[in-house]
Design a protein around this motif. Structure first.
Motif, PDB file in Angstrom:
ATOM      1  N   ILE A 144      50.572   2.565 -48.588  1.00 55.02           N
ATOM      2  CA  ILE A 144      51.688   3.507 -48.490  1.00 55.02           C
ATOM      3  C   ILE A 144      51.478   4.581 -47.440  1.00 55.02           C
ATOM      4  CG2 ILE A 144      52.213   3.165 -50.919  1.00 55.02           C
ATOM      5  CD1 ILE A 144      51.037   5.888 -51.505  1.00 55.02           C
ATOM      6  N   GLY A 145      50.228   4.719 -46.953  1.00 52.57           N
ATOM      7  CA  GLY A 145      49.930   5.866 -46.101  1.00 52.57           C
ATOM      8  C   GLY A 145      50.584   5.841 -44.738  1.00 52.57           C
ATOM      9  N   GLU A 146      50.711   4.666 -44.138  1.00 51.27           N
ATOM     10  CA  GLU A 146      51.235   4.581 -42.780  1.00 51.27           C
ATOM     11  C   GLU A 146      52.691   5.032 -42.738  1.00 51.27           C
ATOM     12  OE1 GLU A 146      51.872   1.272 -39.203  1.00 51.27           O
ATOM     13  OE2 GLU A 146      50.867   0.725 -41.072  1.00 51.27           O
ATOM     14  N   ASP A 147      52.992   5.949 -41.851  1.00 47.61           N
ATOM     15  CA  ASP A 147      54.306   6.523 -41.565  1.00 47.61           C
ATOM     16  C   ASP A 147      54.936   7.250 -42.753  1.00 47.61           C
ATOM     17  OD1 ASP A 147      55.601   4.585 -43.204  1.00 47.61           O
ATOM     18  OD2 ASP A 147      56.623   3.614 -41.539  1.00 47.61           O
ATOM     19  N   ALA A 148      54.155   7.539 -43.796  1.00 51.45           N
ATOM     20  CA  ALA A 148      54.668   8.317 -44.918  1.00 51.45           C
ATOM     21  C   ALA A 148      54.673   9.798 -44.555  1.00 51.45           C
ATOM     22  CB  ALA A 148      53.807   8.104 -46.158  1.00 51.45           C
ATOM     23  N   THR A 149      55.661  10.523 -45.052  1.00 44.55           N
ATOM     24  CA  THR A 149      55.713  11.960 -44.815  1.00 44.55           C
ATOM     25  C   THR A 149      54.759  12.668 -45.767  1.00 44.55           C
ATOM     26  OG1 THR A 149      57.460  12.392 -46.439  1.00 44.55           O
ATOM     27  CG2 THR A 149      58.157  11.731 -44.208  1.00 44.55           C
ATOM     28  N   PRO A 150      54.315  13.874 -45.414  1.00 50.86           N
ATOM     29  CA  PRO A 150      53.462  14.630 -46.346  1.00 50.86           C
ATOM     30  C   PRO A 150      54.138  14.838 -47.694  1.00 50.86           C
ATOM     31  CG  PRO A 150      53.384  15.617 -44.158  1.00 50.86           C
ATOM     32  CD  PRO A 150      54.458  14.562 -44.111  1.00 50.86           C
ATOM     33  N   GLU A 151      55.461  15.035 -47.689  1.00 53.14           N
ATOM     34  CA  GLU A 151      56.190  15.241 -48.947  1.00 53.14           C
ATOM     35  C   GLU A 151      56.130  14.008 -49.830  1.00 53.14           C
ATOM     36  OE1 GLU A 151      57.370  15.871 -45.930  1.00 53.14           O
ATOM     37  OE2 GLU A 151      57.473  18.076 -45.948  1.00 53.14           O
ATOM     38  N   ASP A 152      56.286  12.832 -49.225  1.00 56.51           N
ATOM     39  CA  ASP A 152      56.224  11.592 -49.996  1.00 56.51           C
ATOM     40  C   ASP A 152      54.825  11.376 -50.568  1.00 56.51           C
ATOM     41  OD1 ASP A 152      58.864  11.061 -49.500  1.00 56.51           O
ATOM     42  OD2 ASP A 152      58.488   9.725 -47.820  1.00 56.51           O
TER      43      ASP A 152
END
Length: 228
Positions: A144-152
């Motif tokens: 899930i880490g790739e291109d996830a926003t800090p909020e997500d």
């Protein structure tokens, strides 16, 4: 990234870390992948084996570029595909989607609300026997880490720290999404531990899902029934 896309990635992360691994251990991964339709099958196989572009491909083929196909809060098609891959039975995809379609929310909740609920359902289920182990956490966060926003990412971390409570999750579940929440919870685990069976029973009871329906959901995923 939206929470709906994040929910899809969390579902894939848990499938790769837990549910689909059961299929692989049984030697049936090739057959299972054939039973994922079209590009989705190849993409899930590449995602599991770390092939380049695998996750992006399956997000596109199952997610329509952002959310999984099939309606039902945006994740019905993904759940059906994962049920087919995990059980090794192609017909289980439509069987699960039929089950999910029985619930009709009187008012469709916002997609982000549904997605956040599904993320919590998966994470809480994975933690019900203690904590997410190091391998599962590494696989999940890597997926899930790739291109996830800090909020997500903060939302997922908050779910990892939230007290595990089936009744609290059920209280937050809008009418019509009960079966989907249970299915998402089951997808994230291999229910072979007494704590997991206890949690699933408590969740089904709190959601008002009958024992026959619970067993049908388990059959769709090819896992042991909860009730005899």
């Amino acid at each position: 990234m939206s929470l709906m896309r994040m929910a899809t990635k969390v579902a894939l992360g848990f499938a790769i870390a837990k549910g689909i691994s059961a299929v692989q251990k049984s030697g049936g991964i090739g057959k299972a992948m054939e039973q994922m339709k079209g590009a989705g099958a190849d993409a899930l196989s590449r995602a599991q084996t770390g092939g380049a572009g695998g996750l992006s491909d399956i997000m596109g083929s199952l997610g329509g570029g952002g959310a999984a196909a099939g309606g039902l809060g945006g994740l019905g098609g993904l759940l059906g595909g994962l049920a087919a891959a995990r059980s090794g039975q192609e017909g289980n995809a439509s069987s699960l989607e039929d089950l999910l379609s029985r619930d009709n929310p009187p008012e469709e909740p916002p997609a982000e609300q549904s997605a956040g609920l599904m993320i919590r359902a998966m994470v809480l289920a994975a933690r019900c026997d203690g904590e997410i182990d190091a391998n599962e956490r590494e696989t999940l966060m890597g997926t899930i880490g790739e291109d996830a926003t800090p909020e997500d990412m903060d939302f997922v971390r908050a779910a990892m720290d939230e007290p595990v409570s089936a009744s609290a999750l059920a209280d937050d579940t809008p009418q019509g999404l009960e079966t989907q929440v249970y299915s998402m919870s089951l997808m994230a685990i291999e229910p072979d531990h007494p704590a997991e069976a206890k949690y699933l029973h408590e969740l089904a009871t709190a959601l008002g899902i009958g024992q026959a329906t619970v067993n049908e959901i388990h059959d769709s995923f090819g896992v042991q029934r909860l009730y005899s």
